[in-house]
Enzyme design. Structure first.
Site, PDB file in Angstrom:
ATOM      1  CB  CYS A 230       9.476  10.241  -5.634  1.00 16.63           C
ATOM      2  SG  CYS A 230       8.490   9.438  -4.361  1.00 16.63           S
ATOM      3  CG  HIS A 231      12.210   8.828   0.434  1.00 11.56           C
ATOM      4  ND1 HIS A 231      12.839   9.653   1.332  1.00 11.56           N
ATOM      5  CD2 HIS A 231      12.622   7.565   0.737  1.00 11.56           C
ATOM      6  CE1 HIS A 231      13.572   8.931   2.137  1.00 11.56           C
ATOM      7  NE2 HIS A 231      13.462   7.664   1.806  1.00 11.56           N
ATOM      8  CB  THR A 232       9.459   5.664  -4.293  1.00 13.27           C
ATOM      9  OG1 THR A 232       8.497   6.044  -3.317  1.00 13.27           O
ATOM     10  CG2 THR A 232       9.286   4.197  -4.629  1.00 13.27           C
TER      11      THR A 232
ATOM     12  CG  HIS B  12       7.873   7.231  -9.617  1.00  9.81           C
ATOM     13  ND1 HIS B  12       9.095   7.236  -8.999  1.00  9.81           N
ATOM     14  CD2 HIS B  12       6.985   7.607  -8.679  1.00  9.81           C
ATOM     15  CE1 HIS B  12       8.953   7.587  -7.740  1.00  9.81           C
ATOM     16  NE2 HIS B  12       7.671   7.830  -7.505  1.00  9.81           N
ATOM     17  CD  GLU B  13       7.006  13.526  -7.866  1.00  8.52           C
ATOM     18  OE1 GLU B  13       6.435  13.032  -6.881  1.00  8.52           O
ATOM     19  OE2 GLU B  13       7.953  14.325  -7.761  1.00  8.52           O
TER      20      GLU B  13
ATOM     21  CB  CYS C 159      -6.802  -0.875 -18.232  1.00 10.05           C
ATOM     22  SG  CYS C 159      -7.727  -2.063 -17.240  1.00 10.05           S
TER      23      CYS C 159
ATOM     24  CB  CYS D 283      -8.206  -4.983 -15.192  1.00  7.90           C
ATOM     25  SG  CYS D 283      -8.003  -3.743 -13.898  1.00  7.90           S
TER      26      CYS D 283
ATOM     27  CB  CYS E 218     -10.410  -0.729 -13.827  1.00  8.28           C
ATOM     28  SG  CYS E 218      -8.722  -0.084 -13.917  1.00  8.28           S
TER      29      CYS E 218
ATOM     30  CB  CYS F 162      -5.141  -0.457 -13.102  1.00  7.46           C
ATOM     31  SG  CYS F 162      -5.164  -1.114 -14.768  1.00  7.46           S
TER      32      CYS F 162
ATOM     33  NE  ARG G 134       2.476  -3.312  -9.094  1.00 11.83           N
ATOM     34  CZ  ARG G 134       3.767  -3.669  -8.985  1.00 11.83           C
ATOM     35  NH1 ARG G 134       4.395  -4.208 -10.031  1.00 11.83           N
ATOM     36  NH2 ARG G 134       4.411  -3.496  -7.856  1.00 11.83           N
TER      37      ARG G 134
ATOM     38  CB  CYS H 137       4.690  10.398  -7.376  1.00 12.76           C
ATOM     39  SG  CYS H 137       4.738   9.262  -5.954  1.00 12.76           S
TER      40      CYS H 137
ATOM     41  NE  ARG I 259       8.602  14.816  -4.776  1.00 18.89           N
ATOM     42  CZ  ARG I 259       8.484  13.765  -3.992  1.00 18.89           C
ATOM     43  NH1 ARG I 259       9.179  13.652  -2.874  1.00 18.89           N
ATOM     44  NH2 ARG I 259       7.674  12.775  -4.337  1.00 18.89           N
TER      45      ARG I 259
HETATM   46  P1  NAD Z   1      10.902  12.642   2.257  1.00 20.86           P
HETATM   47  O1  NAD Z   1      12.293  12.189   2.445  1.00 20.86           O
HETATM   48  O2  NAD Z   1      10.645  13.895   1.503  1.00 20.86           O
HETATM   49  O3  NAD Z   1      10.211  12.853   3.694  1.00 20.86           O
HETATM   50  C1  NAD Z   1      10.362  11.989   4.781  1.00 20.86           C
HETATM   51  C2  NAD Z   1      10.217  12.823   6.066  1.00 20.86           C
HETATM   52  O4  NAD Z   1      10.185  11.918   7.176  1.00 20.86           O
HETATM   53  C3  NAD Z   1      11.368  13.793   6.321  1.00 20.86           C
HETATM   54  O5  NAD Z   1      10.859  15.077   6.631  1.00 20.86           O
HETATM   55  C4  NAD Z   1      12.094  13.183   7.528  1.00 20.86           C
HETATM   56  O6  NAD Z   1      12.707  14.163   8.360  1.00 20.86           O
HETATM   57  C5  NAD Z   1      10.956  12.481   8.236  1.00 20.86           C
HETATM   58  N1  NAD Z   1      11.346  11.396   9.125  1.00 20.86           N
HETATM   59  C6  NAD Z   1      12.328  10.474   8.939  1.00 20.86           C
HETATM   60  N2  NAD Z   1      12.360   9.626   9.995  1.00 20.86           N
HETATM   61  C7  NAD Z   1      11.380  10.016  10.847  1.00 20.86           C
HETATM   62  C8  NAD Z   1      10.913   9.536  12.103  1.00 20.86           C
HETATM   63  N3  NAD Z   1      11.469   8.470  12.692  1.00 20.86           N
HETATM   64  N4  NAD Z   1       9.896  10.181  12.693  1.00 20.86           N
HETATM   65  C9  NAD Z   1       9.319  11.257  12.105  1.00 20.86           C
HETATM   66  N5  NAD Z   1       9.726  11.768  10.913  1.00 20.86           N
HETATM   67  C10 NAD Z   1      10.734  11.142  10.301  1.00 20.86           C
HETATM   68  O7  NAD Z   1      10.138  11.434   1.613  1.00 20.86           O
HETATM   69  P2  NAD Z   1       8.770  11.480   0.753  1.00 20.86           P
HETATM   70  O8  NAD Z   1       9.089  11.718  -0.675  1.00 20.86           O
HETATM   71  O9  NAD Z   1       7.819  12.355   1.483  1.00 20.86           O
HETATM   72  O10 NAD Z   1       8.324   9.945   0.881  1.00 20.86           O
HETATM   73  C11 NAD Z   1       7.892   9.437   2.135  1.00 20.86           C
HETATM   74  C12 NAD Z   1       7.587   7.946   2.019  1.00 20.86           C
HETATM   75  O11 NAD Z   1       6.436   7.747   1.203  1.00 20.86           O
HETATM   76  C13 NAD Z   1       8.700   7.123   1.373  1.00 20.86           C
HETATM   77  O12 NAD Z   1       8.772   5.872   2.038  1.00 20.86           O
HETATM   78  C14 NAD Z   1       8.205   6.926  -0.047  1.00 20.86           C
HETATM   79  O13 NAD Z   1       8.788   5.791  -0.648  1.00 20.86           O
HETATM   80  C15 NAD Z   1       6.728   6.757   0.216  1.00 20.86           C
HETATM   81  N6  NAD Z   1       5.804   6.972  -0.914  1.00 20.86           N
HETATM   82  C16 NAD Z   1       4.712   6.166  -0.977  1.00 20.86           C
HETATM   83  C17 NAD Z   1       3.773   6.350  -1.982  1.00 20.86           C
HETATM   84  C18 NAD Z   1       2.555   5.491  -2.050  1.00 20.86           C
HETATM   85  O14 NAD Z   1       1.861   5.529  -3.069  1.00 20.86           O
HETATM   86  N7  NAD Z   1       2.233   4.728  -1.028  1.00 20.86           N
HETATM   87  C19 NAD Z   1       3.975   7.357  -2.946  1.00 20.86           C
HETATM   88  C20 NAD Z   1       5.109   8.165  -2.828  1.00 20.86           C
HETATM   89  C21 NAD Z   1       6.017   7.967  -1.814  1.00 20.86           C
HETATM   90  N1  AHE Z   2       8.356  -2.293  -5.268  1.00 21.37           N
HETATM   91  C1  AHE Z   2       8.073  -2.136  -3.861  1.00 21.37           C
HETATM   92  C2  AHE Z   2       6.719  -1.478  -3.647  1.00 21.37           C
HETATM   93  C3  AHE Z   2       6.834  -0.031  -3.741  1.00 21.37           C
HETATM   94  C4  AHE Z   2       5.479   0.596  -3.517  1.00 21.37           C
HETATM   95  O1  AHE Z   2       4.751   0.266  -2.574  1.00 21.37           O
HETATM   96  N2  AHE Z   2       5.138   1.497  -4.395  1.00 21.37           N
HETATM   97  C5  AHE Z   2       3.928   2.276  -4.264  1.00 21.37           C
HETATM   98  C6  AHE Z   2       4.160   3.563  -4.950  1.00 21.37           C
HETATM   99  S1  AHE Z   2       5.495   4.484  -4.273  1.00 21.37           S
HETATM  100  C7  AHE Z   2       5.569   5.809  -5.292  1.00 21.37           C
HETATM  101  O2  AHE Z   2       6.515   6.657  -4.865  1.00 21.37           O
HETATM  102  C8  AHE Z   2       2.756   1.608  -4.992  1.00 21.37           C
HETATM  103  O3  AHE Z   2       2.027   2.202  -5.759  1.00 21.37           O
HETATM  104  N3  AHE Z   2       2.530   0.383  -4.707  1.00 21.37           N
HETATM  105  C9  AHE Z   2       1.505  -0.390  -5.356  1.00 21.37           C
HETATM  106  C10 AHE Z   2       2.090  -1.258  -6.420  1.00 21.37           C
HETATM  107  O4  AHE Z   2       1.345  -1.949  -7.095  1.00 21.37           O
HETATM  108  O5  AHE Z   2       3.340  -1.236  -6.573  1.00 21.37           O
HETATM  109  C11 AHE Z   2       8.098  -3.459  -3.153  1.00 21.37           C
HETATM  110  O6  AHE Z   2       8.162  -3.418  -1.906  1.00 21.37           O
HETATM  111  O7  AHE Z   2       8.059  -4.481  -3.827  1.00 21.37           O
HETATM  112 ZN    ZN Z   3       6.860   8.543  -5.751  1.00 22.98          ZN
END
Ligand code: NAD
Ligand code: AHE
Ligand code: ZN
Length: 371
Positions: free
Chosen positions: A40-42, A62-63, A92, A95, A98, A106, A110, A169, A366
């Site tokens: 994952c990008h994260t 994490h995936e 859980c 908590c 939940c 949850c 954490r 994820c 992916r």
């Molecule tokens: P990815 O790299 O597969 O996709 C990102 C996309 O954004 C690419 O297609 C790229 O070309 C595009 N992009 C980059 N800059 C851009 C811009 N300025 N304008 C428009 N498009 C642009 O990444 P991903 O795996 O899809 O993850 C995306 C984001 O989501 C990451 O920041 C990741 O950490 C986050 N994420 C969050 C959660 C959550 O629970 N909130 C879960 C998973 C991932």
């Molecule tokens: N550790 C980072 C936070 C990262 C973050 O926001 N993680 C998401 C999942 S990304 C999965 O690819 C998330 O679930 N956040 C809720 C949580 O409790 O972490 C930071 O900025 O500190």
């Molecule tokens: Zn992820």
């Protein structure tokens, strides 16, 4: 026991694939053999050093998806042989969070999770005699890991590990943000910023709920074909709008006032603002999914909110893992969601750094490590 892992020894350096040591499960814990894991990008973000919770050395990932091999004392709901998906957002069911029914976040473990430790405050991994941190409570870049029972979703036996790991994820985050967090209604206009591993699943979710217009925004033109396959109806490449192009103005004109729902799936704080400001005056909802680096902040004119736009965020798509993940696996097995086309490359653990290099170049959607 000896396990094979990709170790993040230092920020910004490639992972080192080597043998590490793993201790067995303690009270409430489970030993899982990881069969496959997505990149994952994260994971890339944490490896870069921009994650304030990033710890080194650690075992990222994490995936995943795998098989329970051993359970510790007091484990109630899992047994050896069960197939599971690790949950970085556990459930859980006890908590305050939940029990509130208001959130999937949850809080039971954490604190230790963010410190790279299991709930008892220790790590089970070590390398060359020194402790190695866990990551997001999962560490799926190892072929065996130890996790608390509450952080494992039990899934059906016939689901292929190399596909359903992505539900751990990306799939759940994207589809869940539409269904569980934003609760997008049929007939809505949706704009998705960033069409990668998350954004394409937002598109897939928007199509599932019957959105009538799904506008995708990405600076990589190669993302258009795949996004259309998943239900995107219109594509906007901000680069085509010229150097001083007004993306917000363009989207407001295209949608006749703004989108009902917008989703930021990149992690770019300027784009988060543009996504908010492209939401419809009076009712538009903008959902932040992308994770931004340490020290970055979002801003907008408060007038944007005064005039009825709402700024929300979503973690793991608002899904309650032990409850919702097995259902999402069923949706995949019933052909209701497409995962196969999004997994563009599979590789062995030894090649994991090549997967991150491909991600850096924007190649494929992916990558999955099939152990
Ligand atoms: P990815 O790299 O597969 O996709 C990102 C996309 O954004 C690419 O297609 C790229 O070309 C595009 N992009 C980059 N800059 C851009 C811009 N300025 N304008 C428009 N498009 C642009 O990444 P991903 O795996 O899809 O993850 C995306 C984001 O989501 C990451 O920041 C990741 O950490 C986050 N994420 C969050 C959660 C959550 O629970 N909130 C879960 C998973 C991932
Ligand atoms: N550790 C980072 C936070 C990262 C973050 O926001 N993680 C998401 C999942 S990304 C999965 O690819 C998330 O679930 N956040 C809720 C949580 O409790 O972490 C930071 O900025 O500190
Ligand atoms: Zn992820």
């Amino acid at each position: 026991m000896d396990v094979r892992a990709a170790i993040a020894l230092e920020a910004g350096k490639p992972l080192v694939v080597d043998t590490v040591q793993l201790e067995g499960p303690r009270d409430g814990e489970v030993l899982v053999e990881i069969m496959a894991t997505g990149l994952c990008h994260t994971d890339k973000y944490t490896l870069s050093g921009k994650d304030p919770e990033g710890l080194f050395p650690s075992i990222l990932g994490h995936e995943g998806a795998g098989i329970v091999r051993e359970v510790g004392a007091g484990v109630k709901h899992l047994k050896p042989g069960d197939h599971v998906i690790p949950l970085y957002t556990p459930e859980c069911r006890e908590c305050p969070s939940c029990l509130s029914r208001k959130t999937n976040l949850c809080t039971s473990i954490r604190g230790t999770q963010g410190k790279g430790l299991l709930p008892d405050g220790t790590t089970r991994f070590s390398y060359k005699g020194k402790p190695v941190h866990h990551y997001m409570g999962c560490s799926t870049f190892a072929n065996f890991t130890v996790m608390p029972e509450i952080a494992l979703a039990k899934i059906r036996h016939d689901a292929p590990f190399d596909k359903v790991c992505y539900i751990g994820c990306g799939v759940t985050t994207g589809i869940g943000a539409v269904l569980f967090t934003a609760k997008v209604e049929a007939g809505s206009t949706v704009a998705v910023f960033g069409l990668g591993g998350i954004g394409l699943n937002v598109i897939q979710g928007a199509k599932m709920v019957g959105a009538s217009r799904i506008i995708g925004v990405d600076i990589n033109p190669e993302r258009e074909a795949m996004a259309r396959k998943f239900g995107m109806t219109e594509f906007v490449n901000p680069k085509d709008l010229g150097e001083n192009g007004d993306l917000v103005g363009h989207l407001i004109e295209l949608t006749g006032g703004g989108a009902d729902y917008t989703f930021e799936c990149v992690g770019n704080v300027s784009l988060m603002r543009q996504a908010l400001e492209s939401a419809h005056r009076g009712w538009g909802i903008s959902c932040v999914i992308g994770v931004a680096g340490a020290g970055q902040e979002i801003s907008t004119r408060p007038f944007q909110l005064v005039t009825g736009r709402r700024w929300i965020g979503s973690a793991f798509g608002g899904a309650r893992g032990r409850t919702d993940v097995p259902k999402i696996v069923d949706w995949y097995m019933e052909g209701r969601i497409n995962i196969d086309d999004l997994i563009t490359h599979e590789m062995k653990l030894d090649d994991i750094n090549k997967g991150f290099e491909m991600m850096e170049r924007g190649e494929g959607i992916r990558n999955v490590v099939n152990y």
